[in-house]
Enzyme design. Structure first.
Site, PDB file in Angstrom:
ATOM      1  N   ASN A 317       0.763  -1.265  -0.008  1.00 15.80           N
ATOM      2  CA  ASN A 317      -0.108  -0.001   0.095  1.00 15.80           C
ATOM      3  C   ASN A 317       0.884   1.208   0.067  1.00 15.80           C
ATOM      4  O   ASN A 317       0.414   2.302   0.338  1.00 15.80           O
ATOM      5  CB  ASN A 317      -0.939  -0.064   1.184  1.00 15.80           C
ATOM      6  N   HIS A 319       3.052   2.413   2.204  1.00 16.85           N
ATOM      7  CA  HIS A 319       3.137   3.212   3.335  1.00 16.85           C
ATOM      8  C   HIS A 319       4.092   2.175   4.223  1.00 16.85           C
ATOM      9  O   HIS A 319       4.015   1.063   3.971  1.00 16.85           O
ATOM     10  CB  HIS A 319       2.109   3.645   4.210  1.00 16.85           C
ATOM     11  N   CYS A 354       2.980   7.218   6.856  1.00 15.46           N
ATOM     12  CA  CYS A 354       4.532   7.734   6.653  1.00 15.46           C
ATOM     13  C   CYS A 354       4.818   7.019   5.147  1.00 15.46           C
ATOM     14  O   CYS A 354       4.990   5.961   5.175  1.00 15.46           O
ATOM     15  CB  CYS A 354       5.345   7.232   7.892  1.00 15.46           C
TER      16      CYS A 354
END
Length: 420
Positions: A317, A319, A354
């Site tokens: 995904n 992140h 993040c």
């Protein structure tokens, strides 16, 4: 029979005796009169001076035999050809039959072998696939603690435990085994249609005892409802031999649109897919309702800057893997605590994701304790914050630490059974 054929193919029978050759010569002279061979540059030709050969259906049928074909012009039968490498080769058809028979017999014996584990501590699930239990509501999987998953005290690290129970492994296997895996990473078919993914918002972990090198642990996980638009996933890590509970963890998950990166309610179609797999149970860890404080440069005692994710830290995904956050949080933990204490529990609140280009800072504050005298120090509590350089919060956390057991260092010379 096969062995005899194979042997004869490798060791050719000796040439016929002189008597046999003489008999063949006589037989050819008695029955094949009138046939004369003529040698030419084009090869060996046979010319018949006798009456025309009979015909069958208009086709001439020759009566030439190998014996008369080998006669020279003087009517004598030539001697056998000299032995060469070519005419001493084995009968390959017989050799192939022998090899095939041997392989079929070996395959039969192989299939009859008993592959059941010979020791009780061996993995029941050697391929790590796991299985569904509890009427399809619980997923169970076994793991062995490897040498590269332990620290200096020979016990598994907190990152090792979290990797064994994190969503990227356990939830994916659970959804796949239940038959709900769509095209996404742990997403159901309806979630894939709507570009929805699961993200964790809160996690609590309690470690009662850390497994050691060579231990086999069993991980159990299941899901339950959490409010109107959330899902709770619980884990238990047990000692495979004794059944002792080693680690308990609970977490809350919500849906996020992977295109807009915004949180989403659970659509009715998705709810219809996942609710049949919800288990009615209480969390395995009592909720810590204390508010996690926000640290800053004034309240944090230890700061670690310049933390950046590597490519391997990202999931599909795009992140950062949630276990990576734990490693970053511990980067700013005081070294004396890391050396003399072990992590007993932690509470994490994930506030935003993040990305690969993010640069982070890890902040830690020790609650009301002077770490200068660690020899007489009991349990320790720390507050944590993981933030971007611009101050945006990524994760808030709280950790509790207990003194390490001294005898963990007394068995360094022993090698676990898995390495024998």
């Amino acid at each position: 029979m096969v062995a005899t054929a194979a042997t004869s193919s490798f060791f050719p029978v000796s040439s016929p005796s002189t008597d046999s050759a003489t008999k063949t010569k006589n037989l050819g002279s008695a029955n094949l009169a009138g046939i004369k061979s003529k040698s030419s540059s084009r090869g060996l030709q046979v010319k018949a001076n006798a009456q025309a050969p009979p015909k069958i259906n208009g086709t001439s049928v020759g009566l030439t035999t190998p014996a008369e074909s080998l006669k020279n012009e003087d009517g004598n039968t030539p001697s056998p050809p000299p032995r060469t490498f070519i005419n001493q080769l084995p009968d390959w058809s017989m050799l192939l039959a022998a090899i095939t028979t041997i392989f079929l017999a070996a395959e039969k014996q192989w299939m009859m072998l008993d592959w059941k584990p010979r020791r009780s501590d061996m993995l029941m699930d050697p391929f790590g696939i796991g299985r569904i239990v509890q009427d399809g509501l619980m997923f169970r999987q076994n793991f062995s603690i490897r040498s590269y998953e332990i620290g200096a005290d020979r016990t598994a690290s907190i990152e090792t435990l979290m990797n064994h129970l994190q969503v990227q492994k356990q939830q994916l296997n659970h959804v796949k085994t239940a038959g709900l895996l769509g095209d996404g990473f742990g997403s159901t078919p309806e979630m894939c249609k709507k570009n929805l993914i699961w993200v964790v918002t809160r996690m609590q972990v309690v470690v009662d005892r850390y497994p050691t090198w060579g231990d086999v642990v069993g991980v159990e996980t299941w899901v339950s409802a959490s409010g109107k638009n959330g899902m709770r996933r619980d884990w238990l890590i047990r000692d495979f031999k004794t059944g002792e509970t080693l680690t308990r963890a609970t977490s809350v998950w919500v849906m996020m649109n992977k295109v807009t990166r915004k949180l989403s309610k659970i659509p009715d179609e998705v709810r219809g897919e996942i609710e049949p797999y919800f288990m009615i149970s209480d969390p395995v860890v009592d909720e810590d309702g204390r508010k996690l404080p926000k640290l800053d440069d004034n309240t944090a005692e230890y700061v670690r800057k310049g933390l950046t994710p590597r490519w391997s830290d990202l999931d599909v995904n795009q992140h950062v893997n949630n276990v990576k956050y734990i490693g970053w949080i511990l980067e700013s933990a005081p070294q004396p605590i890391l050396e003399s204490h072990e992590l007993a529990s932690m509470t994490l609140e994930y506030r935003r994701e993040c990305g690969r280009d993010s640069v982070l800072q890890s902040l830690t504050a020790v609650s009301g304790t002077d770490i200068g005298n660690m020899a007489n120090l009991g349990n320790v509590e720390c507050q944590h914050l993981l933030r971007l350089e611009d101050g945006a919060e990524i994760v808030r956390g709280r950790t509790e630490w207990r003194p390490k057991v001294a005898n963990n260092f007394g068995n360094i010379g022993q090698i676990p059974a898995e390495s024998a």
